[in-house]
Design an enzyme around this catalytic site. Structure first.
Site, mmCIF file in Angstrom:
data_model
loop_
_atom_site.group_PDB
_atom_site.id
_atom_site.type_symbol
_atom_site.label_atom_id
_atom_site.label_comp_id
_atom_site.label_asym_id
_atom_site.label_seq_id
_atom_site.Cartn_x
_atom_site.Cartn_y
_atom_site.Cartn_z
ATOM 1 N N ASP A 1 91.970 66.840 -65.623
ATOM 2 C CA ASP A 1 92.149 67.535 -66.929
ATOM 3 C C ASP A 1 91.485 68.845 -66.695
ATOM 4 O O ASP A 1 90.733 69.475 -67.672
ATOM 5 C CB ASP A 1 91.300 66.517 -67.808
ATOM 6 C CG ASP A 1 91.534 65.073 -67.901
ATOM 7 O OD1 ASP A 1 92.605 64.673 -67.361
ATOM 8 O OD2 ASP A 1 90.648 64.399 -68.200
ATOM 9 N N ASP B 1 87.732 69.683 -65.634
ATOM 10 C CA ASP B 1 87.554 70.492 -66.738
ATOM 11 C C ASP B 1 87.374 71.893 -66.514
ATOM 12 O O ASP B 1 86.642 72.932 -67.281
ATOM 13 C CB ASP B 1 86.413 69.929 -67.697
ATOM 14 C CG ASP B 1 86.627 68.853 -68.132
ATOM 15 O OD1 ASP B 1 88.051 68.092 -67.865
ATOM 16 O OD2 ASP B 1 85.800 67.981 -68.821
#
Length: 325
Positions: free
Chosen positions: A185, A162
């Site tokens: 991600d 992230d």
């Protein structure tokens, strides 16, 4: 001259700024850890900026490591934070999602872990590194954006899971010539963001993007002329998976390495996402760009379709805030 055009022209120049030239003027605030500037921390310089400024204000940050957790509040606009050297001007923090907050038994969660949060509009970062150097103990955001018309030029974003959170649907972000690394991600969220000529570095087997583009927003993430690379230990990397059903991600004119898996895209273990996710490619090259075994629910754009994906269209007819080539 319109303000947005003036801002764009001011952003054109050398990649590494000349502190005693372009930025040596009364409207420049100098930050230096060694005490030779107006301030020793970036946060101190941000705090003295006037609310809702209609002119361009520069905070020039000299080389150094700045261990700070910074918020650019919503009432600040038209600010440029420019580092002296992108590799040696570093803003860093180390929060992660599983750190316990005082008086609580649960972790702080993803969205409080940022090193830099940008809530203001028309904010620019140039020639600087933003890092979350937390150990791999959970999600750890380096850059968290909420503002609109944000520009990032020649910056580095370092982290693991992230790394960049684009936090508000419909807001417009522009990244040019940046380096972005992460594990899982590591570019995620609902914003509309254009990545031009960026280096994307995958540090582990996982997913590059996790867009959550709202259903009623036409464009999400566009990667154009980017170079995707992977660490030696990486063997299987996905271009993206949908954090929300209508995720939009397009890779076009990019170089994709052999580590990009043949399917290209993942459905986040929910076949229903295959009916709604907007995952596309166009004119990519490299060992990972083979189209023959891509996920059937992803698309290869036609030349005519790709010609419609322009800054003007993606940013809804307003691209005057983008730096001129």
């Amino acid at each position: 001259m319109p303000l947005f055009l003036l801002m764009a022209l001011m952003l054109v120049g050398s990649a590494e700024a000349d502190a005693k030239g372009k930025y040596d003027n009364p409207d420049t605030l100098f930050v230096a850890r060694d005490g030779t500037g107006d301030f020793r921390t970036v946060e101190e310089a941000v705090e003295v900026c006037r609310a809702f400024m209609e002119y361009h204000k520069v905070i020039f940050v000299k080389k150094g490591v700045y261990k700070e957790k910074i918020t650019i509040p919503s009432w600040l606009t038209n600010i440029e934070i420019c580092g002296e050297d992108k590799d040696n001007t570093i803003i860093t923090w180390d929060d992660h999602a599983n750190i316990k907050l005082p008086g609580q038994t649960t972790g702080m969660g993803t969205f409080r872990t940022f090193t830099v949060k940008v809530q203001g509009d028309y904010i620019t970062f140039k020639n600087i590194t933003i890092e979350n150097n937390a150990a791999k103990l959970g999600q750890a955001v380096a850059l968290h954006t909420e503002g609109d018309h944000l520009v990032f030029i020649n910056c580095r974003f370092l982290g693991n899971q992230d790394t960049i959170y684009t936090g508000v649907g419909g807001t417009r972000l522009y990244f040019k010539g940046c380096y972005i690394e992460g594990t899982t991600d590591f570019i995620f969220g609902p914003s509309t963001a254009w990545f031009e000529g960026c280096d994307i570095f995958c540090k582990s087997n996982s997913y590059i993007t996790a867009a959550s583009t709202p259903k009623d927003v036409k464009y999400g993430y566009v990667f154009n002329n980017c170079n995707v690379k992977a660490a030696e230990n990486v063997s299987k990397e996905y271009l993206g998976r949908p954090w929300r059903p209508y995720a939009y991600t397009l890779f076009m004119n990019c170089v994709l390495p052999a580590q990009i898996c043949k399917e290209g895209w993942h459905n986040w273990k929910d076949p229903a996402n295959e009916k709604t996710a907007r995952y596309m490619e166009y004119n990519n090259r490299g060992e990972g760009a083979d189209k023959s075994k891509r996920a059937a629910w992803s698309r290869q754009l036609t030349k005519k379709e790709a010609a419609q994906v322009t800054l003007k269209n993606v940013f809804r007819q307003d691209n005057s805030w983008i730096p001129a080539e």
